[in-house]
Design an enzyme around this catalytic site. Structure first.
Site, mmCIF file in Angstrom:
data_model
loop_
_atom_site.group_PDB
_atom_site.id
_atom_site.type_symbol
_atom_site.label_atom_id
_atom_site.label_comp_id
_atom_site.label_asym_id
_atom_site.label_seq_id
_atom_site.Cartn_x
_atom_site.Cartn_y
_atom_site.Cartn_z
ATOM 1 N N ASN A 10 0.825 -1.342 0.203
ATOM 2 C CA ASN A 10 -0.023 -0.071 0.099
ATOM 3 C C ASN A 10 0.960 1.340 -0.070
ATOM 4 O OD1 ASN A 10 -1.830 2.274 0.977
ATOM 5 N ND2 ASN A 10 -2.906 0.855 1.964
ATOM 6 N N LYS A 13 0.320 3.704 2.709
ATOM 7 C CA LYS A 13 0.999 3.422 3.923
ATOM 8 C C LYS A 13 2.515 3.470 4.030
ATOM 9 C CE LYS A 13 -2.192 -0.259 5.600
ATOM 10 N NZ LYS A 13 -2.079 -1.706 6.117
ATOM 11 N N ASP A 71 -0.673 -3.825 11.180
ATOM 12 C CA ASP A 71 -1.863 -4.435 11.146
ATOM 13 C C ASP A 71 -2.899 -3.544 11.647
ATOM 14 O OD1 ASP A 71 -3.170 -6.776 10.197
ATOM 15 O OD2 ASP A 71 -3.872 -6.951 12.049
ATOM 16 N N SER A 72 -4.037 -3.387 10.959
ATOM 17 C CA SER A 72 -5.025 -2.428 11.578
ATOM 18 C C SER A 72 -6.268 -2.924 11.399
ATOM 19 C CB SER A 72 -4.781 -1.015 10.870
ATOM 20 O OG SER A 72 -4.777 -1.309 9.380
ATOM 21 N N GLY A 155 -11.966 1.677 2.984
ATOM 22 C CA GLY A 155 -12.408 0.922 4.058
ATOM 23 C C GLY A 155 -13.678 1.366 4.581
ATOM 24 N N TYR A 156 -13.709 1.443 5.929
ATOM 25 C CA TYR A 156 -14.828 1.788 6.867
ATOM 26 C C TYR A 156 -14.805 3.477 7.074
ATOM 27 C CZ TYR A 156 -14.832 -3.111 7.854
ATOM 28 O OH TYR A 156 -15.115 -4.359 7.833
ATOM 29 N N ASP A 157 -13.930 4.186 6.232
ATOM 30 C CA ASP A 157 -13.847 5.774 6.458
ATOM 31 C C ASP A 157 -15.157 6.288 6.400
ATOM 32 O OD1 ASP A 157 -11.257 5.737 6.986
ATOM 33 O OD2 ASP A 157 -10.662 6.350 5.202
ATOM 34 N N HIS A 182 -5.315 6.344 13.743
ATOM 35 C CA HIS A 182 -4.718 5.195 14.483
ATOM 36 C C HIS A 182 -3.352 5.192 13.956
ATOM 37 C CE1 HIS A 182 -6.969 4.188 10.966
ATOM 38 N NE2 HIS A 182 -6.680 2.947 11.014
ATOM 39 N N ARG A 183 -3.029 4.804 12.660
ATOM 40 C CA ARG A 183 -1.924 4.931 12.070
ATOM 41 C C ARG A 183 -1.036 6.103 12.339
ATOM 42 N NH1 ARG A 183 -3.650 3.760 7.576
ATOM 43 N NH2 ARG A 183 -4.175 1.806 8.378
HETATM 44 P P1 IMP Z 1 -4.791 -3.838 6.780
HETATM 45 O O1 IMP Z 1 -4.124 -3.491 8.204
HETATM 46 O O2 IMP Z 1 -4.309 -2.988 5.733
HETATM 47 O O3 IMP Z 1 -4.874 -5.369 6.396
HETATM 48 O O4 IMP Z 1 -6.365 -3.429 7.109
HETATM 49 C C1 IMP Z 1 -7.375 -4.111 7.597
HETATM 50 C C2 IMP Z 1 -8.697 -3.551 7.487
HETATM 51 O O5 IMP Z 1 -9.106 -2.657 8.269
HETATM 52 C C3 IMP Z 1 -8.954 -2.749 5.987
HETATM 53 O O6 IMP Z 1 -9.186 -3.552 4.895
HETATM 54 C C4 IMP Z 1 -10.087 -1.884 6.384
HETATM 55 O O7 IMP Z 1 -11.202 -2.458 6.139
HETATM 56 C C5 IMP Z 1 -9.909 -1.659 7.833
HETATM 57 N N1 IMP Z 1 -9.027 -0.604 7.966
HETATM 58 C C6 IMP Z 1 -7.578 -0.371 8.488
HETATM 59 N N2 IMP Z 1 -7.325 1.023 8.708
HETATM 60 C C7 IMP Z 1 -8.428 1.838 8.051
HETATM 61 C C8 IMP Z 1 -8.491 3.041 7.880
HETATM 62 O O8 IMP Z 1 -8.006 3.957 8.030
HETATM 63 N N3 IMP Z 1 -9.606 3.453 7.428
HETATM 64 C C9 IMP Z 1 -10.666 2.624 6.979
HETATM 65 N N4 IMP Z 1 -10.555 1.159 7.369
HETATM 66 C C10 IMP Z 1 -9.363 0.853 7.786
#
Ligand code: IMP
Length: 201
Positions: A10, A13, A71-72, A155-157, A182-183
């Protein structure tokens, strides 16, 4: 400049993380650009910490170099912390942002506004070749609204309004989101840890 290999592909990121590591003389290289095999790393941990460590450790084993992974996900109080580590695949095989958001809204359909509290979590793990590691966890509290708003982010933004704001992450724009996300908060902790250690990188 030393390099640090990141598990993620990404771009967004990678840029956010590199903005911090650069201050410590480290450029971030994706695993593909580092020529590592594209093996799948199964995210089967029960916590963000486990998955973040697993991703960083697997890449470290392949590369023998310093690595970083994050991981998020989203944790919703009324759902006992779900979707949590399952955020990306909340709505099952072939999940998309849209199907995940639809499922979330459906599961919260009878939950009133004041009980729709949630938080985004990000755990960033950095592993040195000698096994030493830094773990940085950032959280952004907020709540889930009743319908999507805003085109930005991912995502859920469009469903998440951070505490202290009346706009969703999807409406706020990248610059504003990246100040409070969060990041971003995990990266502040990573930066502090790197400063404390001042390892000769
Ligand atoms: P990953 O850490 O990139 O695998 O993210 C896991 C999932 O968490 C993503 O596919 C999103 O659905 C959600 N997510 C993580 N960070 C965000 C964000 O900043 N905004 C919205 N959704 C998020």
């Amino acid at each position: 400049m030393k390099r640090i290999i990141i598990a993620s592909q990404n771009k967004h990121k990678i840029e956010e993380i590199e903005a911090i590591t650069k201050k410590f003389g480290m450029s971030v290289v994706s695993r593909n650009d580092a020529g590592l095999p594209n093996t799948d790393i199964e995210e089967d941990g029960k916590t963000f910490e486990e998955n973040s460590y697993k991703k960083a450790y697997e890449i470290m084993r392949l590369a023998g170099e310093m690595t970083i992974a994050d991981d998020s996900g989203l944790m919703v109080d009324a759902l006992g912390g779900a979707p949590g580590v399952y955020s990306a695949r909340f709505s099952g095989d072939g999940a998309t942002d849209r199907s995940n958001n639809e499922k979330l809204l459906f599961m919260l359909k009878d939950v009133p506004a004041e009980k729709r509290t949630a938080k985004f979590v990000s755990v960033i793990t950095m592993i040195y070749p000698d096994g030493d590691k830094i773990v940085a966890r950032g959280e952004c509290p907020g709540s889930i609204i009743f319908e999507e708003r805003g085109q930005g982010g991912f995502g859920y933004d469009p469903l998440f309004v951070p505490d202290g704001y009346d706009k969703t992450f999807g409406e706020l724009g990248a610059e504003e989101k990246n100040k409070i996300s969060h990041r971003a908060r995990a990266l502040v902790i990573l930066e502090k840890e790197l400063k404390c250690r001042e390892k000769d990188l």
